[in-house]
Design a protein around this motif. Structure first.
Motif, PDB file in Angstrom:
ATOM      1  N   ILE A 191       0.844  -1.186   0.000  1.00  0.00           N
ATOM      2  CA  ILE A 191       0.000   0.000   0.000  1.00  0.00           C
ATOM      3  C   ILE A 191       0.883   1.240   0.000  1.00  0.00           C
ATOM      4  O   ILE A 191       1.899   1.291   0.695  1.00  0.00           O
ATOM      5  N   ARG A 192       0.477   2.240  -0.766  1.00  0.00           N
ATOM      6  CA  ARG A 192       1.192   3.523  -0.800  1.00  0.00           C
ATOM      7  C   ARG A 192       0.424   4.526   0.044  1.00  0.00           C
ATOM      8  O   ARG A 192      -0.738   4.809  -0.224  1.00  0.00           O
ATOM      9  N   LEU A 193       1.081   5.060   1.079  1.00  0.00           N
ATOM     10  CA  LEU A 193       0.480   6.089   1.922  1.00  0.00           C
ATOM     11  C   LEU A 193       1.152   7.416   1.586  1.00  0.00           C
ATOM     12  O   LEU A 193       2.310   7.641   1.923  1.00  0.00           O
ATOM     13  N   VAL A 194       0.426   8.290   0.906  1.00  0.00           N
ATOM     14  CA  VAL A 194       0.979   9.565   0.457  1.00  0.00           C
ATOM     15  C   VAL A 194       0.916  10.594   1.588  1.00  0.00           C
ATOM     16  O   VAL A 194      -0.128  10.810   2.189  1.00  0.00           O
ATOM     17  N   VAL A 195       2.074  11.219   1.844  1.00  0.00           N
ATOM     18  CA  VAL A 195       2.176  12.312   2.814  1.00  0.00           C
ATOM     19  C   VAL A 195       2.391  13.591   2.014  1.00  0.00           C
ATOM     20  O   VAL A 195       3.396  13.712   1.318  1.00  0.00           O
ATOM     21  N   PRO A 196       1.480  14.562   2.085  1.00  0.00           N
ATOM     22  CA  PRO A 196       1.598  15.749   1.234  1.00  0.00           C
ATOM     23  C   PRO A 196       2.548  16.823   1.759  1.00  0.00           C
ATOM     24  O   PRO A 196       2.388  17.999   1.460  1.00  0.00           O
ATOM     25  N   TYR A 197       3.522  16.406   2.542  1.00  0.00           N
ATOM     26  CA  TYR A 197       4.552  17.312   3.057  1.00  0.00           C
ATOM     27  C   TYR A 197       5.909  16.620   2.976  1.00  0.00           C
ATOM     28  O   TYR A 197       5.994  15.400   2.776  1.00  0.00           O
ATOM     29  N   ALA A 198       6.970  17.406   3.164  1.00  0.00           N
ATOM     30  CA  ALA A 198       8.326  16.863   3.145  1.00  0.00           C
ATOM     31  C   ALA A 198       8.569  15.987   4.376  1.00  0.00           C
ATOM     32  O   ALA A 198       7.852  16.087   5.376  1.00  0.00           O
ATOM     33  N   PRO A 199       9.588  15.128   4.347  1.00  0.00           N
ATOM     34  CA  PRO A 199       9.908  14.300   5.514  1.00  0.00           C
ATOM     35  C   PRO A 199      10.290  15.163   6.715  1.00  0.00           C
ATOM     36  O   PRO A 199      10.807  16.266   6.570  1.00  0.00           O
ATOM     37  N   GLY A 200      10.038  14.636   7.895  1.00  0.00           N
ATOM     38  CA  GLY A 200      10.497  15.296   9.107  1.00  0.00           C
ATOM     39  C   GLY A 200       9.440  16.044   9.886  1.00  0.00           C
ATOM     40  O   GLY A 200       9.627  16.336  11.058  1.00  0.00           O
ATOM     41  N   GLY A 201       8.307  16.387   9.257  1.00  0.00           N
ATOM     42  CA  GLY A 201       7.250  17.116   9.945  1.00  0.00           C
ATOM     43  C   GLY A 201       6.287  16.181  10.653  1.00  0.00           C
ATOM     44  O   GLY A 201       6.400  14.959  10.582  1.00  0.00           O
ATOM     45  N   THR A 202       5.317  16.756  11.338  1.00  0.00           N
ATOM     46  CA  THR A 202       4.369  15.959  12.105  1.00  0.00           C
ATOM     47  C   THR A 202       3.568  15.008  11.229  1.00  0.00           C
ATOM     48  O   THR A 202       3.350  13.850  11.582  1.00  0.00           O
ATOM     49  N   LEU A 245      -5.106   0.622  -2.470  1.00  0.00           N
ATOM     50  CA  LEU A 245      -3.649   0.514  -2.484  1.00  0.00           C
ATOM     51  C   LEU A 245      -2.960   1.876  -2.517  1.00  0.00           C
ATOM     52  O   LEU A 245      -1.732   1.953  -2.479  1.00  0.00           O
ATOM     53  N   THR A 246      -3.731   2.958  -2.598  1.00  0.00           N
ATOM     54  CA  THR A 246      -3.198   4.315  -2.522  1.00  0.00           C
ATOM     55  C   THR A 246      -4.041   5.098  -1.534  1.00  0.00           C
ATOM     56  O   THR A 246      -5.243   5.283  -1.739  1.00  0.00           O
ATOM     57  N   LEU A 247      -3.418   5.527  -0.441  1.00  0.00           N
ATOM     58  CA  LEU A 247      -4.108   6.244   0.614  1.00  0.00           C
ATOM     59  C   LEU A 247      -3.418   7.572   0.884  1.00  0.00           C
ATOM     60  O   LEU A 247      -2.282   7.797   0.448  1.00  0.00           O
ATOM     61  N   LEU A 248      -4.086   8.446   1.616  1.00  0.00           N
ATOM     62  CA  LEU A 248      -3.551   9.773   1.924  1.00  0.00           C
ATOM     63  C   LEU A 248      -3.555  10.016   3.420  1.00  0.00           C
ATOM     64  O   LEU A 248      -4.504   9.657   4.119  1.00  0.00           O
ATOM     65  N   MET A 249      -2.481  10.632   3.920  1.00  0.00           N
ATOM     66  CA  MET A 249      -2.501  11.159   5.283  1.00  0.00           C
ATOM     67  C   MET A 249      -3.143  12.535   5.177  1.00  0.00           C
ATOM     68  O   MET A 249      -2.476  13.559   5.050  1.00  0.00           O
ATOM     69  N   SER A 250      -4.470  12.556   5.167  1.00  0.00           N
ATOM     70  CA  SER A 250      -5.210  13.804   5.048  1.00  0.00           C
ATOM     71  C   SER A 250      -5.019  14.608   6.330  1.00  0.00           C
ATOM     72  O   SER A 250      -4.765  14.050   7.401  1.00  0.00           O
ATOM     73  N   ASN A 251      -5.156  15.918   6.229  1.00  0.00           N
ATOM     74  CA  ASN A 251      -4.832  16.757   7.378  1.00  0.00           C
ATOM     75  C   ASN A 251      -5.531  18.106   7.288  1.00  0.00           C
ATOM     76  O   ASN A 251      -6.209  18.411   6.306  1.00  0.00           O
ATOM     77  N   SER A 252      -5.331  18.920   8.300  1.00  0.00           N
ATOM     78  CA  SER A 252      -5.997  20.219   8.364  1.00  0.00           C
ATOM     79  C   SER A 252      -5.545  21.158   7.263  1.00  0.00           C
ATOM     80  O   SER A 252      -6.263  22.104   6.932  1.00  0.00           O
ATOM     81  N   GLY A 253      -4.382  20.909   6.676  1.00  0.00           N
ATOM     82  CA  GLY A 253      -3.940  21.724   5.548  1.00  0.00           C
ATOM     83  C   GLY A 253      -4.619  21.315   4.258  1.00  0.00           C
ATOM     84  O   GLY A 253      -5.228  22.128   3.572  1.00  0.00           O
ATOM     85  N   SER A 254      -4.535  20.032   3.929  1.00  0.00           N
ATOM     86  CA  SER A 254      -5.072  19.540   2.656  1.00  0.00           C
ATOM     87  C   SER A 254      -6.591  19.567   2.603  1.00  0.00           C
ATOM     88  O   SER A 254      -7.185  19.782   1.542  1.00  0.00           O
ATOM     89  N   HIS A 255      -7.248  19.348   3.765  1.00  0.00           N
ATOM     90  CA  HIS A 255      -8.704  19.213   3.760  1.00  0.00           C
ATOM     91  C   HIS A 255      -9.430  20.161   4.706  1.00  0.00           C
ATOM     92  O   HIS A 255     -10.658  20.099   4.796  1.00  0.00           O
ATOM     93  N   GLY A 256      -8.703  21.031   5.389  1.00  0.00           N
ATOM     94  CA  GLY A 256      -9.353  22.012   6.237  1.00  0.00           C
ATOM     95  C   GLY A 256      -9.233  23.411   5.684  1.00  0.00           C
ATOM     96  O   GLY A 256     -10.225  24.104   5.453  1.00  0.00           O
ATOM     97  N   VAL A 257      -7.973  23.828   5.427  1.00  0.00           N
ATOM     98  CA  VAL A 257      -7.680  25.193   4.993  1.00  0.00           C
ATOM     99  C   VAL A 257      -7.703  25.346   3.475  1.00  0.00           C
ATOM    100  O   VAL A 257      -8.294  26.289   2.938  1.00  0.00           O
ATOM    101  N   SER A 258      -7.061  24.426   2.760  1.00  0.00           N
ATOM    102  CA  SER A 258      -6.885  24.578   1.316  1.00  0.00           C
ATOM    103  C   SER A 258      -8.180  24.754   0.529  1.00  0.00           C
ATOM    104  O   SER A 258      -8.205  25.495  -0.455  1.00  0.00           O
TER     105      SER A 258
END
Length: 327
Positions: A36-47, A92-105
């Motif tokens: 499974i691919r879990l897409v993180v819409p930010y660079a490595p190292g953040g929360t 097989l493709t999922l997203l770490m959705s968050n307040s940026g991608s789905h709250g503010v944007s």
């Protein structure tokens, strides 16, 4: 007719019948059939990245399949989110959705490349976490009171954020509005590179989510001023909240698991159950506490869907009032 002749005539009929037997078995193949691919819409190292890797490991163990974290940063988390919105709904493709991608944007970008509700299947809320205001270790302010006095004298402040439209960005803007000063957010492609420049003194301050900033606060790389939560952090009990310090700002970032629209119901049910099992593990609870994150009591696909919907509505007036524009 000889026996060999009969066998020869029967073979084509058997071959024609075989697909009717095999196809149902293939259609009922267990999910997931491959990593499974879990897409993180930010660079490595953040929360978002840290939380995603914790959850990916737990989910992978329970599903018996590898969960690969893929960082796709940029444009306020919308690039990575769009990748998942356009993916096949096969689980097989999922997203770490968050307040940026789905709250503010949704309120920030007039031409968002996806519908935050219609193009996704929202599966479960994973964790929430407050933002924290940190300054470089050479900053003249030793505490929040001194920081407020310093920025009010200057009338402005530059601060690093993980991206335009991130929860930390909105918290910083609200802080500036509450203090009556001009704020200039310096956007990065994730909390990791933003923190690197803050530690180096390239920018004087940063509004970051507490989980990603915690190790840097603990080792003295940066100095924490206050958290944006309603109550103090258990890990940093001496760190005041903005609210108790007279600054009327309370805000938390959130992170969850979403997939493309039309994700099959059996996959949604199984995935939601696995996430609940993962979050209930003592090791996960302990790790979240260490990272100062708070998992929800229980999250279902229905409750997470409504949560996302309410967050979109809640952030809209804040974005308009702040006059934030995408870069």
């Amino acid at each position: 007719m000889t026996i060999s002749r009969r066998i020869a005539l029967a073979l084509p009929l058997a071959a024609l019948a075989a697909p009717a037997i095999v196809r149902p078995a293939l259609a009922q193949a267990a999910w997931p059939s491959r990593p499974i691919r879990l897409v993180v819409p930010y660079a490595p190292g953040g929360t978002t990245d840290v939380m995603a890797r914790l959850v990916a490991e737990q989910i992978g163990q329970r599903l018996g399949q590898t969960v690969v974290v893929e960082n796709r940063p940029g444009a306020g988390a919308t690039i990575g989110a769009a990748v998942v919105a356009q993916a096949e709904p096969d689980g097989l493709t999922l997203l770490m959705s968050n307040s940026g991608s789905h709250g503010v944007s949704p309120s920030l970008y007039p031409s968002l490349p996806y519908d935050p509700m219609g193009d996704f299947t929202h599966v479960a809320l994973v964790v929430t976490s407050p933002s924290v205001l940190v300054v470089t270790k050479n900053h003249p302010a030793q505490n929040l009171e001194q920081f407020i006095a310093h920025v009010r004298r200057a009338g402005e402040i530059d601060f690093a954020v993980s991206g335009i439209g991130s929860s930390s960005h909105l918290t910083g803007v609200r802080l500036g509005m509450a203090l009556g000063i001009r704020v200039t957010p310096i956007p990065y492609r994730g909390a990791g590179p933003a923190m690197t420049d803050t530690i180096a003194g390239v920018v004087p301050a940063m509004m970051d989510s507490l989980p990603s900033a915690a190790p840097h606060i603990a080792n003295g790389s940066v100095r924490a001023m206050a958290v944006s939560s309603a109550t103090r952090s258990g890990r940093f009990p001496d760190l005041p909240t903005l609210k108790e310090s007279g600054v009327d700002v309370v805000n938390s970032a959130w992170f969850g698991i979403s997939g493309p629209a039309r994700l099959p119901a059996p996959i949604v049910t199984r995935l939601a159950a696995v996430i609940r099992e993962s979050l209930a593990q003592p090791a996960m609870i302990s790790r979240f506490e260490e990272l100062t994150g708070s998992p929800p009591p229980e999250s279902t696909p229905e409750s997470y869907t409504e949560f996302v919907r309410s967050e979109i509505a809640g952030f809209a007036p804040i974005v308009r009032a702040a006059g934030i524009e995408p870069r």
